[in-house]
Write a protein that holds these residues in place. Sequence first.
Motif, PDB file in Angstrom:
ATOM      1  N   LEU A 128       0.831  -1.198   0.000  1.00  0.00           N
ATOM      2  CA  LEU A 128       0.000   0.000   0.000  1.00  0.00           C
ATOM      3  C   LEU A 128       0.867   1.250   0.000  1.00  0.00           C
ATOM      4  O   LEU A 128       2.059   1.192   0.313  1.00  0.00           O
ATOM      5  N   PRO A 134      -6.501   9.985  -4.755  1.00  0.00           N
ATOM      6  CA  PRO A 134      -7.102   9.151  -3.706  1.00  0.00           C
ATOM      7  C   PRO A 134      -8.160   8.185  -4.224  1.00  0.00           C
ATOM      8  O   PRO A 134      -8.215   7.030  -3.785  1.00  0.00           O
ATOM      9  N   GLU A 135      -9.013   8.631  -5.141  1.00  0.00           N
ATOM     10  CA  GLU A 135     -10.083   7.765  -5.636  1.00  0.00           C
ATOM     11  C   GLU A 135      -9.515   6.552  -6.380  1.00  0.00           C
ATOM     12  O   GLU A 135      -9.988   5.418  -6.205  1.00  0.00           O
ATOM     13  N   TRP A 163      -6.554   5.192  -5.930  1.00  0.00           N
ATOM     14  CA  TRP A 163      -5.939   4.309  -4.940  1.00  0.00           C
ATOM     15  C   TRP A 163      -7.001   3.458  -4.252  1.00  0.00           C
ATOM     16  O   TRP A 163      -6.828   2.241  -4.087  1.00  0.00           O
ATOM     17  N   GLN A 164      -8.081   4.078  -3.857  1.00  0.00           N
ATOM     18  CA  GLN A 164      -9.135   3.343  -3.150  1.00  0.00           C
ATOM     19  C   GLN A 164      -9.721   2.239  -4.024  1.00  0.00           C
ATOM     20  O   GLN A 164      -9.956   1.116  -3.551  1.00  0.00           O
ATOM     21  N   ARG A 165      -9.961   2.546  -5.295  1.00  0.00           N
ATOM     22  CA  ARG A 165     -10.528   1.535  -6.195  1.00  0.00           C
ATOM     23  C   ARG A 165      -9.552   0.378  -6.383  1.00  0.00           C
ATOM     24  O   ARG A 165      -9.950  -0.795  -6.360  1.00  0.00           O
ATOM     25  N   ILE A 220      -7.023  -0.604  -4.411  1.00  0.00           N
ATOM     26  CA  ILE A 220      -6.846  -1.363  -3.167  1.00  0.00           C
ATOM     27  C   ILE A 220      -8.044  -2.270  -2.928  1.00  0.00           C
ATOM     28  O   ILE A 220      -7.891  -3.442  -2.540  1.00  0.00           O
ATOM     29  N   LYS A 221      -9.230  -1.761  -3.174  1.00  0.00           N
ATOM     30  CA  LYS A 221     -10.443  -2.565  -2.980  1.00  0.00           C
ATOM     31  C   LYS A 221     -10.433  -3.786  -3.897  1.00  0.00           C
ATOM     32  O   LYS A 221     -10.744  -4.912  -3.469  1.00  0.00           O
ATOM     33  N   THR A 241      -7.719  -6.318  -2.755  1.00  0.00           N
ATOM     34  CA  THR A 241      -8.144  -6.970  -1.511  1.00  0.00           C
ATOM     35  C   THR A 241      -9.178  -8.046  -1.811  1.00  0.00           C
ATOM     36  O   THR A 241      -9.133  -9.151  -1.250  1.00  0.00           O
TER      37      THR A 241
END
Length: 423
Positions: A202, A213-214, A216-218, A220-221, A224
Motif C-alpha cells: 500500500l 485518492p479515488e 488508490w481506493q478503487r 486497493i479494494k 483486496t
Amino acid sequence: MPGAFPCGHSPSSSEETHMYDHRKLGRELGLFDTDPLIGSGLPYWLPDGAIVRHSLEEYIRAVERRAGYRHVYSPVLGKRELYEISGHWSHYSDDMYPAMDLGGEQVVLRPSLCPHHAVIYRSRSHSYRELPLRLAELGGMYRSELSGVLGGLTRVRCIQLNDAHIFCTLEQVADEAAAALDLIAAAYRAMGITASRYRLSLPGPGGKYIAAPEKWQRSIKLLTEVLDRSGLPYESADGEAAFYGPKIDIQVVDHAGREATLSTVQIDFHQPEQFDLHYIGADGAKHRPVMVHRSIIGSVERAVAQLIEVHGGAFPAWLAPVQVVVLPISETEEAAAARLAENCSDAGLRVAVIGAEAGSLGARIRENRSVPYQFVLGPAETANGAVAVRLRDGRRLPAQPAPEAVDRVRALVETHDTRLWAD
C-alpha cells in the motif's frame, strides 16, 4: 564436469530446508560471474547458467501463450518525455539512469516496460470485443542501484523481467488479477520454490506516490477482493506500493533470511489516463481501459538466484544444465553409449557421455551426482538394448529398455514435473 556440486556434495532429504548462498555457489557451479571491467551489478551468464535461463524463458513464454498472452518486443531506450508522461520521471527518477543527449533529444534507459506497452496499445484502435488484451515481454530494464546494495543476481543494474500488461474493462480486472495469481502458483510448483508470504503493498506518506485518492481506493479494494477470494493468507504493508498503484507482492527469502519480492500483480488506473488509452464499447463510445501489471517469475536474475538458494544446484530436471549423463562401464560400451546419447538428444534432452577414460565407474558416478539421471551401460545392458538408471536422489532402478527410460525422462521434463521418476 556437468553440473557437479562443490566437493561432490548433493543435498540429502535431511538437508532439504537448508539454503545456499547463490553468490558463492552460482560461481562454483559455473552459472554466472562478474568482472570489474564490465561493472558492479552487471553479471554475465556462463554456458550452464545460460541453459537454466533459456529453460526458464521458454517455460514462461509457453505458459503465457497458453494463457492467451501475445508477445511483443520494445526498445530498452525511450525519450525522456515518455517517462514524464508515465510519471516515472517525477516519481521514480532517483532509481533511473541520467538522460543522455542524442541527436537533439534526451533518451533514457528504461526503468520499466509499462510505458512502452501503453504506447503499443495506443498504436492501434481497440474494441471491447478484443479485451482483455494481454501483452507480454521478457525485456531488459535498468535501475540505478547504489553499489552498496548490489549482490549476486538478486540486486543488479540490468534486469531481464518477465513482464506483462493486461488492458481490460473494469469488470474484467478481478478475474485477470486472480488468473495471474494462479499462473504464479503453478510456476512456483514447477520451479520447486515456495513463497514466504503474500503482501498487499500500500502507499505510505510523502510525495513518492501520485495524488489520486479515488484511484488508490478503487485499486486497493479490487486487490483486496482478489486476495480474499483466493483464500491466500496475506499481510498489508504501507509504503511498499508502486508510485502509481497498489500491488500484490509475492515474497521469497534467501539463505540469510533476507526477504525480496519475486512476483507481482498490480492494478493501474493512472497510466491509461496519462497515455489517453481507450477502447470502443458496445455503446459505440470511448471508454478507458484498466491496466493490470503482472510478473509471473519476476526477473530472470532473481528467479535463478532463488533456484540456486533453494536447490543448491540440484535443479528440477527440466532446468538442469545436463539432464542425463551416459556412463559406459568400459571402452567396449562406448559406441552404444554414443547411440544412446544421440537418442536422448533427439528426444530434446541435454545429455553428456562420460567415458571410461575419465576414471572408474564409481568415481564418475560421484562426480556427476547432481545430474538428475545417470544411464549406466555394461555388457548385459548393451547386449539387451537396456540401461541401468540411477537417480540423483540415490535410487537405483532395475535395468529397463533404453527407449522406455528415455521416454520417461522426456515426459517428466516436458511436463516440468519436479519428481525424478513417475511409476
